[in-house]
Write a protein that holds these residues in place. Structure first.
Motif: not given
Length: 434
Positions: A153-154, A165-170, A172-178, A188-189
């Protein structure tokens, strides 16, 4: 007699982490300001002192934190009585104490997929559990670390809406949490809100703290590329942006009835009150408003409690009309109608339509689709195992039944043989007597 003084927001080094979800906010004041300026939303510059935690109903988390909301000396003008000056002096002294750095959560960022923790959401897709071991609270702080990550998030974008690229954030979140798919909007909010707060703190530390661009450049943060920092300086030196900042600050100072719920989100508080109710019923808006406006005796607050106490009393004394019309929550009568696209006391991402169709549904909780399939497979496996165990038990029962029948028959045969022998003996004795 009142005297105008400067209140410097402070951080209390109390060792507690601040959860970003505790900041309930809306863009209502920003919308008002935008209408007054005649500025299109896409051209707005959402500097954080413009929009941070601004809403007319003050579901804004104003509590200080040493976590996501690291306070860097945001200056606000407030009017205090002379008797409150010692409190101000104490706040200034506290602000000079050494502060811990922002939360990094290295253990979470190095977590493997098979080590993910499950996040439970309510019917609106808002995380409400598990509360055990602080899982859901740490999840919100984890999102805050993403908002402060310049790679994801620059800070160079004028608004969170323009961050790509907000989908990339999502992902990455799914990689660390179910996390359930329904929670994507809330996630995202929350990151967006944390992004704006971080930008505000960053500006306070690296822009307002120095008098000119030369000094600011000399003290440029090392974690921001030179080109990006140069863009930020041009943005923040823009006269139109500065004007909107001042106007938004003025609007923010009109806030009343600020909640005192701390870092815990309204969604989690609402869920907690539901679970504490004997009938597992959801709390009313009036109950939730009163619960989140409690005051601790002896503690100093930024606003007075008179107006809040008056409104709570009005809600308690409200009597609905006896004309057969639908019941109305006193909160909606006292606090007036909702703003467009925003529902108070529900937390981020909840709309009127969602409340109408989902609130208090038969399925108040949701989990991720992958976990649901896993649970279904697990249930089917357990069902199969139980059927096999039942079959084995029935076979074992039949086998034991046959064994018992064979033993009974053997016992009867032995008894008959014994009786026959006894008869022969008696007959022989009788014959010997005669």
């Amino acid at each position: 007699m009142l005297v105008d003084v400067i209140l410097i927001s402070t951080n209390y080094d109390d060792g507690f982490d601040m959860e970003l979800d505790g900041l309930e906010s809306s863009d209502s004041e920003w919308d008002i300001m935008r209408k007054e300026d005649g500025v299109d939303q896409e051209e707005d510059y959402e500097d954080m002192e413009d929009t941070t935690m601004a809403n007319n109903e003050n579901e804004t988390q104003m509590a200080n934190s040493n976590e996501e909301m690291e306070n860097e000396g945001d200056v606000q003008l407030q009017s205090f009585g002379l008797e409150q000056v010692p409190i101000l002096q104490k706040a200034i002294e506290t602000s000079k104490t050494k502060k811990r750095g922002p939360t990094m959560l290295h253990a979470l960022h190095t977590r493997k997929v098979n080590e993910r923790e499950v996040i439970i959401c309510n019917e609106f897709g808002q995380p409400v559990g598990p509360e055990e071991k602080g899982v859901v609270g740490k999840f919100s702080r984890f999102l805050g670390t993403l908002a402060r990550n310049h790679s994801y998030a620059p800070l160079i974008y004028s608004t969170w809406h323009k961050v790509p690229h907000k989908n990339k954030l999502w992902e990455y979140v799914l990689e660390k949490y179910d996390v359930p798919e329904a929670a994507k909007k809330w996630v995202l909010k929350t990151i967006g809100h944390a992004y704006k707060v971080h930008k505000s703190r960053f500006k306070s530390k690296h822009f307002y703290q120095f008098k000119d661009n030369k000094t600011r450049w000399k003290n440029r943060p090392q974690n921001i590329p030179e080109g990006d920092f140069s863009q930020l300086l041009r943005l923040w030196n823009n006269k139109d942006v500065e004007k909107r900042c001042l106007q938004a600050k003025k609007i923010r100072m009109t806030q009343k009835n600020m909640h005192t719920a701390g870092p815990k989100s309204f969604a989690r508080i609402r869920d907690k009150l539901r679970n504490e109710d004997p009938n597992k019923e959801l709390p009313s808006l009036t109950q939730l408003f009163e619960h989140t406006r409690k005051r601790t005796e002896g503690r100093a607050y930024l606003d007075t409690y008179d107006d809040t106490a008056r409104k709570i009393e009005q809600m308690k004394n409200y009597k609905s009309q006896e004309d057969g019309s639908a019941l109305v929550d006193p909160f909606t009568v006292v606090m007036n109608k909702e703003h467009a696209g925003y529902v108070r006391l529900y937390g981020k991402g909840v709309t009127k339509k969602m409340v109408k169709t989902l609130d208090g549904g038969e399925e108040p909780y949701m989990i991720s689709g992958g976990l649901m399939e896993s649970l279904k497979a697990s249930i089917e496996l357990e069902k199969t195992q139980l059927l096999e165990m039942r079959k084995e038990m029935e076979e074992d029962h039949q086998r034991k039944k046959a064994e018992l029948e064979a033993m009974r028959m053997d016992f009867n045969t032995q008894r008959e043989n014994l009786e026959a022998k006894m008869r022969d003996i008696m007959e022989n004795r009788l014959a010997g007597i005669h």
